[in-house]
Write a protein that holds these residues in place. Sequence first.
Motif, PDB file in Angstrom:
ATOM      1  N   ASP A  40      60.064  37.802  91.241  1.00 25.98           N
ATOM      2  CA  ASP A  40      60.297  38.894  90.253  1.00 25.98           C
ATOM      3  C   ASP A  40      59.923  40.015  90.961  1.00 25.98           C
ATOM      4  N   GLY A  41      61.446  40.602  92.041  1.00 29.44           N
ATOM      5  CA  GLY A  41      61.857  41.365  92.410  1.00 29.44           C
ATOM      6  C   GLY A  41      61.306  41.384  93.695  1.00 29.44           C
ATOM      7  N   ARG A  42      59.475  41.131  94.185  1.00 31.27           N
ATOM      8  CA  ARG A  42      59.017  41.940  95.752  1.00 31.27           C
ATOM      9  C   ARG A  42      58.991  40.647  96.471  1.00 31.27           C
ATOM     10  N   GLU A  43      59.082  40.626  97.409  1.00 28.30           N
ATOM     11  CA  GLU A  43      58.807  40.386  98.943  1.00 28.30           C
ATOM     12  C   GLU A  43      57.246  39.604  98.641  1.00 28.30           C
ATOM     13  N   THR A  45      61.803  36.271  97.448  1.00 30.06           N
ATOM     14  CA  THR A  45      61.663  37.098  96.308  1.00 30.06           C
ATOM     15  C   THR A  45      61.396  36.515  95.009  1.00 30.06           C
ATOM     16  N   GLY A  59      49.337  39.014  97.861  1.00 31.07           N
ATOM     17  CA  GLY A  59      51.263  39.048  98.138  1.00 31.07           C
ATOM     18  C   GLY A  59      51.264  37.995  98.745  1.00 31.07           C
TER      19      GLY A  59
END
Length: 460
Positions: A302-305, A300, A248
């Motif tokens: 693709d829509g995620r942190e 951010t 991540g």
Amino acid sequence: MAFRLDRDAIETDYLDLNPLAPADLDSFSPLSRDWIRAMDNREKYAQLDFSRELDDGWLREIKFGFKFRNLTVENNLTVGSIDLDHPLWQTLQHIGLDRVSAGLSPRLSAQSATSDTLTQYAIADPDLLHSVIQPLYDEGVMQYRYDRNAYFHIRERNLAQYINVEFERGPWSGDAGVRAAGTDQVASAYRQDQLVRERNRYRDFLPSLNLYYRAAPSLVLRAAAAQVMARPNFKDLSPGMIVDPTSGSGSAGNPQLDPYRADQLDLSVEWYFGQASLLSATAFYKDISTFVYPHVSPETVDGREVFITRPQNGPGADILGLELQWQQGFANGFGILSNYTYTDASVPAPDHTRSLELPGNSRSQFNASVYFENSGFSGRLSHNYRSRSYGEIIAGSQSETAAYRQWDASLQWSLNRHMTLSAEAINLTDEVIYIRSASGIPQGFYENGRRFLLGVKLEY
């Protein structure tokens, strides 16, 4: 596998295998990778310089000119990975290290090893490895793909003009000038499979002044003031981004980086008190308006942190220092050369809550050499010392390199006017470089070893 890390130890405990036994590694890893990187650098430049001597008055010479440079850098990467659906994978996965082993590695980490440090392990023989595995690769077990995420292309055009005037009047002399440097940069990379381009332009006017005053036949005073700049590294300028879906986190470049910029002032006094003898002191000050450091922040994607490490321009730093030099020639060809530099430099942390040390800086550096020279022979023994230095600033912390000292020696013997023999010894005491995090966790112990060089020079 278990690890133990402390300030002076990196230790490994293999729970279910013996690193000295090739048969314990009895299968080929499905995670094996191959990387083929191609870095292309091309540069075209043109330069013209003019000068004219001036015979009258205190102006002695005027110089001016320009330089144009067009530089492109392109990075390409091809990645190979095992095709687990290939029918020959069943053959490849059962090839263990014992099939391709050449015995054990040389002993490692002789200076920094502790009781459980891994100092030797089974290794593969390159010829055996090639003869056993390459035929399977030729059949397509290893598949290759172009990695767009690693691609970047940077084109940088620089145009610089300068003018400089040299002057002299009585005990005063020196030069003054200005340099104008313009940069036009275009950086390209893939971001989410789309080729993006970002442009950055900046221009700098860099004046400089050097003054020289001979206060007495053996005493000289100097002063210098200048504005300087240095462009960022190309690897920091890519607009691309690489995200690791497992952790991540990711890394990215920053094509909008400003160059390193600084104002600097030097004041020195030099006393030539004998033949080949000098005492000097130089005080220097640098006001760095910005520098580059890696900064971690959530973004951010693709829509995620995702936590992305990206180079940023730091808030600047002040550097204040003093350099002392002693050089003296003694009787019968003996002499000494020495210098000491003290540098006080700090920068605010990215969160502005405290001060950190300037990356790359050491507070104290000392170098000294004793030498002997005559018409046919010369020899030198040198000692170099550098106090603790500091590395990159990452998430408000920075790595530290422990204080380091090194002894070197060199000899040169002219047999005649055609032949000269030389010998050089580097790192005589086999010192180790220790790099740790700010909290003392080891990041690397480097043993460069002793090096000995012999040379023969022929001139006709």
